[in-house]
Scaffold this motif. Structure first.
Motif, PDB file in Angstrom:
ATOM      1  N   PHE A  18     -46.788  77.246  70.096  1.00 27.74           N
ATOM      2  CA  PHE A  18     -46.882  77.316  68.644  1.00 27.74           C
ATOM      3  C   PHE A  18     -46.828  78.794  68.264  1.00 27.74           C
ATOM      4  CE2 PHE A  18     -48.977  73.507  70.066  1.00 27.74           C
ATOM      5  CZ  PHE A  18     -48.556  72.525  69.181  1.00 27.74           C
TER       6      PHE A  18
ATOM      7  N   TYR B 176     -52.481  76.745  64.666  1.00 28.96           N
ATOM      8  CA  TYR B 176     -51.198  76.476  64.006  1.00 28.96           C
ATOM      9  C   TYR B 176     -51.404  75.563  62.789  1.00 28.96           C
ATOM     10  CZ  TYR B 176     -46.772  73.928  63.312  1.00 28.96           C
ATOM     11  OH  TYR B 176     -45.676  73.312  62.773  1.00 28.96           O
ATOM     12  N   ASN B 177     -52.149  74.484  62.968  1.00 30.47           N
ATOM     13  CA  ASN B 177     -52.390  73.553  61.865  1.00 30.47           C
ATOM     14  C   ASN B 177     -53.174  74.217  60.736  1.00 30.47           C
ATOM     15  OD1 ASN B 177     -51.053  71.400  63.104  1.00 30.47           O
ATOM     16  ND2 ASN B 177     -52.893  70.692  64.148  1.00 30.47           N
ATOM     17  N   TYR B 178     -54.151  75.022  61.108  1.00 30.05           N
ATOM     18  CA  TYR B 178     -54.946  75.730  60.105  1.00 30.05           C
ATOM     19  C   TYR B 178     -54.066  76.672  59.273  1.00 30.05           C
ATOM     20  CZ  TYR B 178     -58.097  79.266  58.194  1.00 30.05           C
ATOM     21  OH  TYR B 178     -58.737  80.135  57.347  1.00 30.05           O
TER      22      TYR B 178
ATOM     23  N   GLU C  62     -43.155  75.567  65.706  1.00 32.41           N
ATOM     24  CA  GLU C  62     -43.489  75.037  67.025  1.00 32.41           C
ATOM     25  C   GLU C  62     -42.200  74.751  67.780  1.00 32.41           C
ATOM     26  OE1 GLU C  62     -45.010  70.962  67.210  1.00 32.41           O
ATOM     27  OE2 GLU C  62     -44.805  70.847  65.017  1.00 32.41           O
TER      28      GLU C  62
ATOM     29  N   ASN D  23     -62.561  77.119  62.212  1.00 37.07           N
ATOM     30  CA  ASN D  23     -63.316  76.759  63.415  1.00 37.07           C
ATOM     31  C   ASN D  23     -64.629  77.520  63.530  1.00 37.07           C
ATOM     32  OD1 ASN D  23     -62.280  79.301  63.973  1.00 37.07           O
ATOM     33  ND2 ASN D  23     -61.734  78.824  66.087  1.00 37.07           N
TER      34      ASN D  23
ATOM     35  N   ASN E 180     -50.878  76.611  58.867  1.00 41.13           N
ATOM     36  CA  ASN E 180     -49.900  75.843  58.098  1.00 41.13           C
ATOM     37  C   ASN E 180     -50.502  75.388  56.768  1.00 41.13           C
ATOM     38  OD1 ASN E 180     -47.366  74.578  57.694  1.00 41.13           O
ATOM     39  ND2 ASN E 180     -48.208  72.631  58.391  1.00 41.13           N
ATOM     40  N   GLN E 181     -51.742  74.899  56.804  1.00 41.72           N
ATOM     41  CA  GLN E 181     -52.405  74.453  55.573  1.00 41.72           C
ATOM     42  C   GLN E 181     -52.684  75.616  54.629  1.00 41.72           C
ATOM     43  OE1 GLN E 181     -55.674  71.493  56.045  1.00 41.72           O
ATOM     44  NE2 GLN E 181     -55.222  71.670  58.226  1.00 41.72           N
TER      45      GLN E 181
ATOM     46  N   GLU F 207     -52.599  74.657  69.016  1.00 45.48           N
ATOM     47  CA  GLU F 207     -52.234  73.675  67.983  1.00 45.48           C
ATOM     48  C   GLU F 207     -53.214  73.694  66.818  1.00 45.48           C
ATOM     49  OE1 GLU F 207     -50.823  68.983  67.589  1.00 45.48           O
ATOM     50  OE2 GLU F 207     -51.701  69.735  69.473  1.00 45.48           O
ATOM     51  N   SER F 208     -54.489  73.909  67.103  1.00 44.12           N
ATOM     52  CA  SER F 208     -55.489  73.922  66.042  1.00 44.12           C
ATOM     53  C   SER F 208     -55.277  75.093  65.091  1.00 44.12           C
ATOM     54  CB  SER F 208     -56.893  73.988  66.663  1.00 44.12           C
ATOM     55  OG  SER F 208     -57.882  74.065  65.654  1.00 44.12           O
TER      56      SER F 208
ATOM     57  N   TYR G   5     -61.143  81.896  60.380  1.00 41.39           N
ATOM     58  CA  TYR G   5     -60.781  81.422  61.708  1.00 41.39           C
ATOM     59  C   TYR G   5     -61.012  82.516  62.747  1.00 41.39           C
ATOM     60  CZ  TYR G   5     -58.521  77.855  64.543  1.00 41.39           C
ATOM     61  OH  TYR G   5     -58.292  76.848  65.449  1.00 41.39           O
TER      62      TYR G   5
END
Length: 286
Positions: free
Chosen positions: A167, A218-220, A181, A246, A222-223, A215-216, A272
């Motif tokens: 990612f 990356y998702n954060y 990704e 996190n 992205n949002q 991945e975590s 984060y």
């Protein structure tokens, strides 16, 4: 196989209106907000890490720099070559809300890292592991434009590592970020264009970097990019709605092995904690 993808920026259409419209903006109690993304140049023997701590404010307002009681990172898996050195890195405030600490780079790249912050008699905690990335193969200015004809194109390429699922987070300077990704280009060279608006002028220097992410993270990102529109507000300012990172409030919690149960509470910090490899290049616009 080389694939080319053109990322289109968001277009704002402005229209005039004689009526005044009152808009209710989102409100939420102030929270601790932490930018603890540590970017590593792994060729360096030591790294000075920087963490920013703020108190979140109402929508459209700037966050306020915050002084906290303590900030440190611990790595229980790290065994320093020098017995006099510890597996803890303490941070010291160098400017309002800005904390720095220096440690050998190997401290950050091995094992599990945990972030500890104490503020207002409450304790916050996050954990992560180092994530590598791929270097930039090519960075150059292109000649294409979008709709207005005033945009500036930069072309960037890199080769994905086919031995792992990667990612990526791209920092295009000026608080402009992009995530990607490798699902559709694993193990291949990937080339794409990024377009800046008409604010970019000839002779201007732009710093562009590629960072690794799990991945975590990356998702954060992205949002947060979607909610902040990746403009002047930036992904580490107060977004339009709360995006949970996190960093957990662990005040009164003894067992840190069960982070999943802590996630269910509403008492958490924004921001984060991540430790990632970064490759950076500079381009001067012609």
């Amino acid at each position: 196989m080389k694939k080319i993808l053109y990322f289109l920026g968001m277009i704002a259409i402005l229209t005039s209106c004689e009526d005044v419209v009152d808009i209710d903006t989102p409100t939420e109690p102030p929270r601790l907000s932490v930018d603890a993304v540590i970017r590593l140049d792994t060729t360096l023997a030591s790294t000075t890490a920087r963490i920013r701590v703020n108190l979140s404010s109402s929508f459209f307002d700037n966050n306020e720099p915050l002084s906290v009681k303590s900030v440190f990172i611990q790595n229980l898996d790290y065994a320093p070559e020098d017995p006099s050195k510890s597996n803890v890195l303490f941070f010291f405030e160098v400017a309002p809300g800005v904390y720095e600490g220096t440690k050998e780079t190997s401290f950050f790249t091995t094992g599990k890292l945990s972030l500890h912050i104490e503020y207002n008699k409450e304790k916050y905690y996050a954990e992560t592991e180092f994530v590598p990335t791929s270097p930039i193969n090519k960075l150059e200015q292109g000649n294409e434009t979008l709709f207005s004809g005033d945009e500036t194109e930069v072309v960037i390429s890199f080769t994905d590592d086919g031995t792992r699922d990667d990612f990526y987070i791209f920092d295009f300077d000026f608080n402009e970020y992009l995530v990607s990704e490798d699902e559709f280009y694993q193990g291949q060279e990937f080339e794409f264009s990024y377009f800046y608006g008409d604010s970019i002028k000839p002779g201007q220097e732009i710093n562009i970097s590629i960072m690794g992410a799990d991945e975590s993270f990356y998702n954060y990102m992205n949002q947060v990019i979607v909610q902040s529109s990746s403009g002047d507000q930036g992904p580490f300012q107060t977004p339009a709605a709360t995006v949970r990172g996190n960093i957990f409030n662990i005040t009164g919690i003894e067992n840190l092995d069960d982070l999943q149960s802590i996630e269910q509470t509403d008492n958490f910090a924004l921001g984060y904690f991540a430790v990632v490899q970064e490759f950076k290049q500079t381009i001067i616009i012609e």
